[in-house]
Enzyme design. Structure first.
Site, mmCIF file in Angstrom:
data_model
loop_
_atom_site.group_PDB
_atom_site.id
_atom_site.type_symbol
_atom_site.label_atom_id
_atom_site.label_comp_id
_atom_site.label_asym_id
_atom_site.label_seq_id
_atom_site.Cartn_x
_atom_site.Cartn_y
_atom_site.Cartn_z
ATOM 1 N N ASP A 85 -5.827 -8.132 1.420
ATOM 2 C CA ASP A 85 -5.932 -9.581 1.214
ATOM 3 C C ASP A 85 -6.787 -9.893 -0.008
ATOM 4 O O ASP A 85 -6.478 -10.789 -0.795
ATOM 5 C CB ASP A 85 -6.551 -10.246 2.449
ATOM 6 C CG ASP A 85 -5.700 -10.083 3.699
ATOM 7 O OD1 ASP A 85 -4.507 -9.743 3.567
ATOM 8 O OD2 ASP A 85 -6.229 -10.286 4.804
ATOM 9 N N ASN A 92 0.856 -1.174 0.000
ATOM 10 C CA ASN A 92 0.000 0.000 0.000
ATOM 11 C C ASN A 92 0.902 1.236 0.000
ATOM 12 O O ASN A 92 2.137 1.125 0.071
ATOM 13 C CB ASN A 92 -0.980 -0.006 1.176
ATOM 14 C CG ASN A 92 -0.291 -0.033 2.536
ATOM 15 O OD1 ASN A 92 0.769 0.550 2.733
ATOM 16 N ND2 ASN A 92 -0.907 -0.721 3.499
ATOM 17 N N LYS A 112 1.565 3.584 2.180
ATOM 18 C CA LYS A 112 2.405 3.762 3.368
ATOM 19 C C LYS A 112 3.575 2.788 3.352
ATOM 20 O O LYS A 112 4.718 3.162 3.651
ATOM 21 C CB LYS A 112 1.565 3.575 4.637
ATOM 22 C CG LYS A 112 2.334 3.825 5.920
ATOM 23 C CD LYS A 112 1.433 3.672 7.131
ATOM 24 C CE LYS A 112 2.222 3.898 8.422
ATOM 25 N NZ LYS A 112 1.347 3.749 9.635
ATOM 26 N N GLU A 113 3.293 1.535 3.014
ATOM 27 C CA GLU A 113 4.359 0.532 2.935
ATOM 28 C C GLU A 113 5.365 0.889 1.845
ATOM 29 O O GLU A 113 6.581 0.730 2.021
ATOM 30 C CB GLU A 113 3.756 -0.850 2.666
ATOM 31 C CG GLU A 113 2.984 -1.427 3.839
ATOM 32 C CD GLU A 113 2.131 -2.618 3.472
ATOM 33 O OE1 GLU A 113 1.757 -3.382 4.373
ATOM 34 O OE2 GLU A 113 1.822 -2.801 2.262
#
Length: 348
Positions: A293, A222, A224-225
């Site tokens: 997921d 995502n 942020k990751e």
């Protein structure tokens, strides 16, 4: 002065979609064999109402009305695969406790075998409990260990993986940084997949060094990751491209797909300087937990069905639009994806 990015932005609007092709890809999900490797757990939801504050402390008293157990972490990915008419093989680590039995019971209800789980008596099975009142999450309690698995447990995991990679259609590596996915295990998965010509989709964790994912086919961080993994603060299209390009270069992946919530997805492909942007389709966001997921489940099944990366991402984004409209970690069916596709039909 900032250096100008040499990436070109391509917005994939509805006119560029092929609805018949998307429906054909969905039809091919049935029976696809997906090897899911990662940390597993149970999500428990304690649901109730709040009518007063405790006299013991300034906290609400929850009058419990219902308790629900759901498959969590990588087990939720496997559950999504099953709901999408694929066949999921789940490799993970559990303890020898009540939560492990609950997890196995939930897997059985979803027609997923627990035979590939490895038992480790030194660990507790991950349990995430959420206390919810009137749609508002009041508290989350996590029961887990995050120490690395022992050499003997890793050997047992490798045995299960070796036996399944060859006969799978696609592999998903789901890293929640709970101690199961170590560099040696990840590199063996990538080597086995390469030897047998299998795609490996990885949902990375920002706590894990990016070098560990070298050998992945596609990564799905995502925003942020992606910032934490790449070291680039994403604030505009230029920094978005810088982050995606850096992750591509550092991992050698074929594709990097950055999921961006309300801003949709950004696709980066090795050998190309075009960043493809897919819009979001969420009409109402109820709960974003589990959306990642759903994305990696649909994307992996689509790639295993012969989809191009942008087609796989369109379907994954449609599925995410359904998932975020549900409470907690949830699965999505092919029928629900088709309904969302039908909603956008006039534009396709």
């Amino acid at each position: 002065m900032k250096k100008k990015s040499n990436w070109k932005i391509q917005n994939l609007d509805f006119a560029q979609w092929n609805r018949a092709q998307l429906e054909s890809i969905l039809a091919d999900f049935s029976g696809k064999r997906v090897l899911v490797i990662g940390d597993v757990g149970v999500d428990r939801y304690t649901l109730g109402t709040v009518e007063r504050i405790s006299p013991e402390a300034p906290i609400p008293i929850v009058l419990v009305q219902e308790e629900k157990l759901k498959l969590g972490l990588a087990a939720n990915v496997a559950d999504n695969v099953q709901a999408l008419e694929g066949t999921a093989w789940m490799v993970g680590v559990v303890g020898r406790d009540r939560n492990a039995q609950d997890l196995k019971n939930l897997l059985r209800k979803s027609h997923i075998s627990s035979s590939y789980l490895v038992s480790d008596p030194t660990r507790r099975t991950v349990l995430k409990e959420r206390v919810v009142s009137d749609r508002q999450q009041l508290l989350r309690i996590d029961y887990e260990n995050s120490h690395q698995v022992s050499p003997s447990v890793e050997r047992a995991l490798r045995k299960q993986i070796i036996n399944r990679v060859r006969v799978s259609d696609v592999v998903i590596l789901q890293d929640y940084a709970k101690g199961m996915i170590q560099k040696s295990l990840a590199q063996e998965v990538f080597a086995l997949a390469k030897r047998h010509g299998k795609i490996v989709a990885v949902d990375p964790n920002s706590k894990t060094p990016i070098a560990m994912y070298g050998g992945a086919s596609v990564l799905t961080p995502n925003a942020k990751e992606a910032e934490q993994i790449s070291g680039v603060k994403i604030s505009d299209e230029q920094t978005l491209c810088a982050a995606g390009g850096r992750i591509l270069k550092q991992t050698g992946a074929h594709h990097v797909v950055i999921t961006r919530g309300k801003d949709g997805m950004a696709i980066f492909t090795a050998g190309s300087k075009v960043c493809q942007i897919i819009p979001t389709f969420a009409q109402e966001v109820y709960d974003v937990s589990g959306a990642g997921d759903t994305v990696i489940s649909v994307l992996s099944l689509a790639l295993a069905s012969g989809a191009q990366i942008h087609e796989a991402c369109i379907l994954a984004n449609l599925a995410a639009a359904v998932e975020v409209g549900k409470r907690g970690t949830a699965t999505v069916s092919i029928g629900e994806i088709l309904e969302v596709l039908e909603y956008f039909a006039p534009k396709i």
